[in-house]
Design a protein around this motif. Structure first.
Motif, PDB file in Angstrom:
ATOM      1  N   MET A   1       0.849  -1.175   0.000  1.00  0.00           N
ATOM      2  CA  MET A   1       0.000   0.000   0.000  1.00  0.00           C
ATOM      3  C   MET A   1       0.892   1.236   0.000  1.00  0.00           C
ATOM      4  N   GLN A   2       0.524   2.186  -0.796  1.00  0.00           N
ATOM      5  CA  GLN A   2       1.275   3.432  -0.914  1.00  0.00           C
ATOM      6  C   GLN A   2       0.520   4.557  -0.214  1.00  0.00           C
ATOM      7  N   ILE A   3       1.205   5.292   0.640  1.00  0.00           N
ATOM      8  CA  ILE A   3       0.604   6.445   1.316  1.00  0.00           C
ATOM      9  C   ILE A   3       0.745   7.652   0.390  1.00  0.00           C
ATOM     10  N   ASP A   4      -0.389   8.316   0.091  1.00  0.00           N
ATOM     11  CA  ASP A   4      -0.345   9.506  -0.752  1.00  0.00           C
ATOM     12  C   ASP A   4      -0.755  10.735   0.071  1.00  0.00           C
ATOM     13  N   ASP A   5      -0.778  11.892  -0.575  1.00  0.00           N
ATOM     14  CA  ASP A   5      -1.093  13.144   0.129  1.00  0.00           C
ATOM     15  C   ASP A   5      -2.495  13.129   0.734  1.00  0.00           C
ATOM     16  N   THR A   6      -3.458  12.546   0.022  1.00  0.00           N
ATOM     17  CA  THR A   6      -4.839  12.506   0.507  1.00  0.00           C
ATOM     18  C   THR A   6      -4.940  11.677   1.781  1.00  0.00           C
ATOM     19  N   LEU A   7      -4.328  10.493   1.773  1.00  0.00           N
ATOM     20  CA  LEU A   7      -4.372   9.627   2.943  1.00  0.00           C
ATOM     21  C   LEU A   7      -3.607  10.240   4.106  1.00  0.00           C
ATOM     22  N   LEU A   8      -2.486  10.868   3.833  1.00  0.00           N
ATOM     23  CA  LEU A   8      -1.715  11.515   4.894  1.00  0.00           C
ATOM     24  C   LEU A   8      -2.516  12.657   5.516  1.00  0.00           C
ATOM     25  N   ALA A   9      -3.239  13.424   4.703  1.00  0.00           N
ATOM     26  CA  ALA A   9      -4.066  14.506   5.230  1.00  0.00           C
ATOM     27  C   ALA A   9      -5.167  13.957   6.138  1.00  0.00           C
ATOM     28  N   LYS A  10      -5.759  12.832   5.747  1.00  0.00           N
ATOM     29  CA  LYS A  10      -6.794  12.221   6.578  1.00  0.00           C
ATOM     30  C   LYS A  10      -6.204  11.709   7.887  1.00  0.00           C
ATOM     31  N   LEU A  17      -2.575  15.669  14.511  1.00  0.00           N
ATOM     32  CA  LEU A  17      -1.157  16.015  14.372  1.00  0.00           C
ATOM     33  C   LEU A  17      -0.984  16.931  13.175  1.00  0.00           C
ATOM     34  N   ARG A  18      -0.004  17.776  13.247  1.00  0.00           N
ATOM     35  CA  ARG A  18       0.357  18.630  12.117  1.00  0.00           C
ATOM     36  C   ARG A  18       1.761  18.239  11.681  1.00  0.00           C
ATOM     37  N   ILE A  19       1.896  17.896  10.415  1.00  0.00           N
ATOM     38  CA  ILE A  19       3.194  17.520   9.871  1.00  0.00           C
ATOM     39  C   ILE A  19       3.672  18.660   8.993  1.00  0.00           C
ATOM     40  N   ALA A  20       4.873  19.133   9.246  1.00  0.00           N
ATOM     41  CA  ALA A  20       5.437  20.234   8.466  1.00  0.00           C
ATOM     42  C   ALA A  20       5.572  19.804   7.007  1.00  0.00           C
ATOM     43  N   GLU A  21       5.372  20.745   6.109  1.00  0.00           N
ATOM     44  CA  GLU A  21       5.422  20.464   4.665  1.00  0.00           C
ATOM     45  C   GLU A  21       6.723  19.791   4.256  1.00  0.00           C
ATOM     46  N   GLU A  22       7.841  20.238   4.838  1.00  0.00           N
ATOM     47  CA  GLU A  22       9.137  19.670   4.450  1.00  0.00           C
ATOM     48  C   GLU A  22       9.339  18.254   4.976  1.00  0.00           C
ATOM     49  N   LYS A  23       8.495  17.812   5.916  1.00  0.00           N
ATOM     50  CA  LYS A  23       8.610  16.464   6.490  1.00  0.00           C
ATOM     51  C   LYS A  23       7.618  15.473   5.882  1.00  0.00           C
ATOM     52  N   LYS A  24       6.653  15.951   5.110  1.00  0.00           N
ATOM     53  CA  LYS A  24       5.582  15.087   4.619  1.00  0.00           C
ATOM     54  C   LYS A  24       6.092  13.943   3.746  1.00  0.00           C
ATOM     55  N   GLU A  25       7.012  14.209   2.847  1.00  0.00           N
ATOM     56  CA  GLU A  25       7.541  13.152   1.978  1.00  0.00           C
ATOM     57  C   GLU A  25       8.235  12.069   2.800  1.00  0.00           C
ATOM     58  N   GLU A  26       9.002  12.504   3.794  1.00  0.00           N
ATOM     59  CA  GLU A  26       9.708  11.555   4.662  1.00  0.00           C
ATOM     60  C   GLU A  26       8.718  10.699   5.447  1.00  0.00           C
ATOM     61  N   GLN A  30       8.123   6.618   5.356  1.00  0.00           N
ATOM     62  CA  GLN A  30       8.216   5.782   6.550  1.00  0.00           C
ATOM     63  C   GLN A  30       6.935   4.977   6.765  1.00  0.00           C
ATOM     64  N   LEU A  31       5.778   5.607   6.580  1.00  0.00           N
ATOM     65  CA  LEU A  31       4.509   4.892   6.744  1.00  0.00           C
ATOM     66  C   LEU A  31       4.353   3.793   5.695  1.00  0.00           C
ATOM     67  N   THR A  32       4.796   4.051   4.472  1.00  0.00           N
ATOM     68  CA  THR A  32       4.740   3.040   3.422  1.00  0.00           C
ATOM     69  C   THR A  32       5.619   1.848   3.780  1.00  0.00           C
ATOM     70  N   GLU A  33       6.818   2.103   4.334  1.00  0.00           N
ATOM     71  CA  GLU A  33       7.706   1.016   4.768  1.00  0.00           C
ATOM     72  C   GLU A  33       7.062   0.191   5.882  1.00  0.00           C
ATOM     73  N   ILE A  34       6.422   0.854   6.828  1.00  0.00           N
ATOM     74  CA  ILE A  34       5.759   0.148   7.929  1.00  0.00           C
ATOM     75  C   ILE A  34       4.653  -0.751   7.392  1.00  0.00           C
ATOM     76  N   LEU A  35       3.842  -0.224   6.482  1.00  0.00           N
ATOM     77  CA  LEU A  35       2.765  -1.025   5.904  1.00  0.00           C
ATOM     78  C   LEU A  35       3.318  -2.201   5.101  1.00  0.00           C
ATOM     79  N   GLY A  36       4.449  -2.010   4.428  1.00  0.00           N
ATOM     80  CA  GLY A  36       5.093  -3.108   3.712  1.00  0.00           C
ATOM     81  C   GLY A  36       5.528  -4.213   4.658  1.00  0.00           C
ATOM     82  N   TYR A  37       6.048  -3.824   5.815  1.00  0.00           N
ATOM     83  CA  TYR A  37       6.457  -4.811   6.817  1.00  0.00           C
ATOM     84  C   TYR A  37       5.247  -5.591   7.311  1.00  0.00           C
ATOM     85  N   ILE A  38       4.139  -4.905   7.549  1.00  0.00           N
ATOM     86  CA  ILE A  38       2.919  -5.569   8.013  1.00  0.00           C
ATOM     87  C   ILE A  38       2.406  -6.535   6.951  1.00  0.00           C
TER      88      ILE A  38
END
Length: 96
Positions: A1-10, A17-26, A30-38
């Motif tokens: 599963m790939q995390i995109d901007d829409t899912l991250l906003a939700k 939580l508020r994620i700074a714009e410069e941290k969103k890609e990172e 990281q969330l995509t890697e976690i989901l891959g592990y699961i």
């Protein structure tokens, strides 16, 4: 599963939580890697394992259950809460 901007906003909205714009890609990476592990864990064959399976011989060790008669425990716990009233935590409403 790939995390995109829409899912991250939700996820930001649901977690309050508020994620700074410069941290969103990172964070998305990281969330995509976690989901891959699961998803890797889903490939394990657990059909032959008992639901009560434990790696400990004899099961989980238990501690003795001794009641405490101290009124200070609730006050100590609530002292760390951002908001509390009448021995209850006050939290933001989560119903959309």
């Amino acid at each position: 599963m790939q995390i995109d901007d829409t899912l991250l906003a939700k996820l930001e909205k649901l977690s309050h939580l508020r994620i700074a714009e410069e941290k969103k890609e990172e964070v998305m990476g990281q969330l995509t890697e976690i989901l891959g592990y699961i998803e890797n864990l889903n490939e394990l064959d657990t059909e032959t394992l008992s639901p009560a399976f434990s790696t400990l011989e004899g099961g989980t060790p238990l501690r003795e259950d001794n009641p405490r008669n101290s009124d200070d425990i609730a006050k100590e716990i609530l002292s760390h809460a951002p908001l509390s009233e009448d021995d209850f935590f006050i939290v933001p409403a989560i119903i959309e």
